[in-house]
Scaffold this active site. Structure first.
Site: not given
Ligand code: F6P
Length: 324
Positions: A187, A129, A12
């Protein structure tokens, strides 16, 4: 002796990846090393989709999200044949070492590739993440938290105007780092994380405590990897158990992955991109770089993959006190 290194972004995308590539290129040039940009991560490596990089390529990119080298999650690189092809390309282009920017999958791929072909690789943690061991923060996390926070603040206006209960889902495949940070900063009255079990009943109890709670607006942050389900499922269960609330769900999704990297992410990316090249020059291989307590930290890919980074439980306890 490093004469030519390859750099790729995989998995990602995360804000700050461009700043990291820039730092890799500039550090390498500083030491008289050539840099080859590898497009679309390991997939581009297999396909020989390479681009020699000059400092011109990385001029005026520090402020952009995404990755100009593009990224991919390569299925082919998971296979022996795919990696054999990648090795051929590495030999053909005379690449002496690799800088692999990405998350867990990127480290896993680099580790296996090293075991098989002994190509020196250094990993740089780039994922929103923040779920990687060996660094306090990953590149992109700070920006993602702030993007989520901005959205939460906006939703709060509507929640307040209509006395609604909002379940807001934030990213984090198996981890609650974004949820915890954005929940505290936003919050939130409740935060549901995969790292902390059975919060749903506690949340129900919390909202049943008084009539006042039933009338006031509230924000509950749900990490997408939450064990009890996605925000939409949790909201349905909540509504069934507690029909007094006017409930809405908002899934922030990929909005959290894009946009201008924050100052912290640009600095972290610059620091780690530089460190990765310096480590390769020192002859290090099969490691990843991170920043722990403001200083460079390195460990093997195996250590980074085998160890799970935990959330900060002091922050978790704080969130409980503040939402009481
Ligand atoms: O690892 C980063 C992330 O954005 C995660 O938070 C999410 O689960 C995943 O990638 C989504 O992946 P994709 O863009 O392949 O759907």
């Amino acid at each position: 002796m490093m004469k030519r290194i390859g750099v790729l972004t995989s998995g990602g995308d995360a804000p700050g990846m461009n700043a990291c590539i820039r730092s890799v290129v500039r550090t390498a040039k500083f030491h008289g090393i050539e840099v080859i940009g590898i497009k679309r991560g390991y997939q581009g490596l297999i396909e020989g989709d390479l681009l020699p990089l000059t400092t011109d390529h990385v001029a005026n990119i520090i402020q952009y999200g995404g990755t100009f080298l593009k990224s991919a999650r390569s299925e082919a690189f998971r296979t022996k044949e795919g990696r054999a092809k990648a090795f051929e390309v590495i030999q053909e282009f005379g690449i002496d070492g690799l800088v692999c920017i990405g998350g867990n999958g990127t480290y896993t791929g680099a580790g296996i590739f090293y075991d098989e072909y002994k190509i020196p690789s250094v990993g740089v943690p780039g994922t929103i993440d923040n779920d990687l061991y060996g660094t306090d923060f990953t590149i992109g996390f700070d920006t993602a938290v702030n993007t989520a926070l901005d959205a939460i603040d906006r939703i709060r206006d509507t929640a307040d105007a209509h006395n609604r209960l909002f379940f807001i889902e934030v990213m984090g495949r198996d981890s609650g780092f974004i949820a915890l940070q954005s929940g505290i900063a936003g919050g939130a009255e409740g935060i549901l994380l995969p790292e902390v079990m059975s919060d749903f009943d506690e949340l129900l109890q919390h909202f049943n405590q008084s009539d006042k709670r039933a009338k006031a607006f509230s924000i509950v942050i749900v990490a997408e990897g939450e064990e009890s389900g996605h925000a939409i499922d949790i909201a349905k269960r909540f509504e069934a158990a507690n029909p007094n609330h006017d409930i809405r769900v908002s899934v922030l999704g990929h909005i959290q992955r894009g946009g201008k990297p924050s100052a912290n992410d640009r600095i972290l990316a610059s620091f780690l991109g530089n460190a990765a090249v310096e480590e390769l020059i020192k002859g290090k291989a099969n490691i990843c770089v991170g920043m722990v307590n403001q200083a460079l930290f390195t460990c093997s890919f195996k250590e980074a993959i085998d160890n799970k980074k935990t959330i900060n439980f002091d922050l978790w306890n704080l969130s409980k006190v503040l939402s009481h």
